[in-house]
Design a protein around this motif. Structure first.
Motif, short mmCIF file in Angstrom:
data_model
loop_
_atom_site.label_atom_id
_atom_site.label_comp_id
_atom_site.label_asym_id
_atom_site.label_seq_id
_atom_site.Cartn_x
_atom_site.Cartn_y
_atom_site.Cartn_z
N TYR A 26 -35.29 14.84 -50.70
CA TYR A 26 -35.70 15.54 -50.02
C TYR A 26 -36.92 16.32 -50.70
O TYR A 26 -36.72 16.42 -51.75
CB TYR A 26 -35.49 16.51 -49.31
N CYS B 133 -29.57 4.66 -53.60
CA CYS B 133 -28.59 3.46 -51.68
C CYS B 133 -27.79 2.74 -52.29
O CYS B 133 -28.25 2.24 -53.16
CB CYS B 133 -30.17 2.98 -51.10
N GLY C 194 -29.58 13.31 -47.81
CA GLY C 194 -30.41 12.23 -46.74
C GLY C 194 -29.91 10.74 -47.46
O GLY C 194 -28.79 9.97 -47.10
N SER C 195 -30.71 9.84 -45.91
CA SER C 195 -31.28 8.43 -45.42
C SER C 195 -31.84 7.73 -46.66
O SER C 195 -32.68 7.73 -46.79
CB SER C 195 -30.65 8.17 -44.40
N CYS C 196 -31.66 6.27 -46.94
CA CYS C 196 -32.12 4.93 -47.71
C CYS C 196 -33.96 5.31 -46.41
O CYS C 196 -33.29 4.75 -45.18
CB CYS C 196 -31.61 4.08 -48.07
N PRO C 197 -34.67 5.08 -47.05
CA PRO C 197 -35.84 4.80 -46.27
C PRO C 197 -35.61 3.75 -45.97
O PRO C 197 -36.81 2.77 -45.38
CB PRO C 197 -37.15 5.55 -47.04
N ARG C 198 -35.65 2.91 -46.40
CA ARG C 198 -35.80 1.33 -46.54
C ARG C 198 -35.22 0.95 -45.07
O ARG C 198 -34.09 1.53 -44.27
CB ARG C 198 -34.63 0.50 -47.47
N GLY D 246 -30.84 3.28 -42.33
CA GLY D 246 -30.13 4.76 -42.34
C GLY D 246 -29.00 4.95 -43.28
O GLY D 246 -27.79 6.24 -43.11
N TYR E 136 -34.94 6.11 -54.95
CA TYR E 136 -35.95 6.74 -54.02
C TYR E 136 -36.44 7.80 -54.75
O TYR E 136 -35.40 8.85 -54.78
CB TYR E 136 -35.75 6.96 -52.71
#
Length: 240
Positions: free
Chosen positions: A151, A141, A111-115, A120, A148
């Motif tokens: 999923y 991250c 996945g990727s960082c939500p910040r 991304g 964080y």
């Protein structure tokens, strides 16, 4: 990449193939058979897993029948999963393990960082503790250097399967993949004007002693003095 990076993660009839085909195990890389069979890699693990030999036999089973599963023995599920998690945590600390995870990292499997200002940035799994049963897996991250929730399908994985050292060892082996820190930061504004830092702080909390002092002081406000009835009050002076 190591020889294991090209191995299929879909079910191939083995226990490992079935185990890695489950969505909850998306973050895991498949530990090679030669690593599983090398006794030195399993040192000190036997006391941590009841029925160690039985659990290892299940992991190495190349003709696993998922219909009959573990012969309806729930203990087999827990013990083999626990043992494989312990072995997986050790494999990730090897150069081959880090290389296998590098392929998944570049594909964005974690996945990727939500910040927003990390734009991304791909993340890596990390454990907040190295002992099993203490915390669930998180994602780290490397851009903002914070953790964080992963999923939803992977939130039940134990964080010790990856350990607290993995992402940092990863970037020690692959320093060229470490991203630059974010250049932008969110600035709170009110009608276009930047807010002072003091405006973003919560109000000061009162200690219990302060509350008692306030309550006692409030009780004294407006309270008339008590009359001393023991004293005689002189009669009023008549008016001429």
């Amino acid at each position: 990449m190591s020889k294991n990076s090209s191995q299929m993660t879909t079910s191939d009839g083995s226990w490992l193939g079935w185990f890695h085909s489950l969505p909850v195990n998306t973050f895991l890389c498949r530990v090679p058979d030669d690593f599983l069979k090398y006794s030195l890699n399993l040192t000190d693990l036997e006391p941590q897993v009841p029925n160690f030999d039985r659990a290892l036999d299940i992991i190495l089973d190349t003709e696993f029948d998922k219909e009959s599963g573990f012969n309806s023995m729930e203990t087999d599920v827990k013990e083999s999963t626990h043992l494989y998690g312990l072995i997986h945590a050790r494999y990730l600390l090897t150069p081959d393990g880090i290389n296998d995870m590098c392929l998944k990292y570049k594909r964005g499997d974690f996945g990727s960082c939500p910040r927003i200002h990390c734009e991304g940035q791909f993340v890596l799994p990390v454990g907040l503790a190295d002992n099993f049963g203490e915390s669930r897996v998180k994602v780290y991250c490397p851009r903002c250097q914070d953790v964080y929730q992963p999923y939803k399908c992977c939130t039940m994985l134990d964080g010790a399967i990856f350990g607290s050292s993995f992402p940092h060892l990863f970037f020690m082996q692959w320093p060229q993949l470490r991203p630059q820190p974010p250049t932008r930061k969110y600035t709170p504004r009110l009608y276009g004007f930047k807010l002072h830092k003091s405006a973003l702080l919560p109000p000061p909390t009162e200690s219990p002693s302060d509350n008692n002092d306030n309550s006692s002081s409030k009780a004294k406000v407006g309270t008339p003095p008590a009359l001393d009835l023991s004293k005689k009050v002189p009669p009023p002076t008549p008016l001429n």
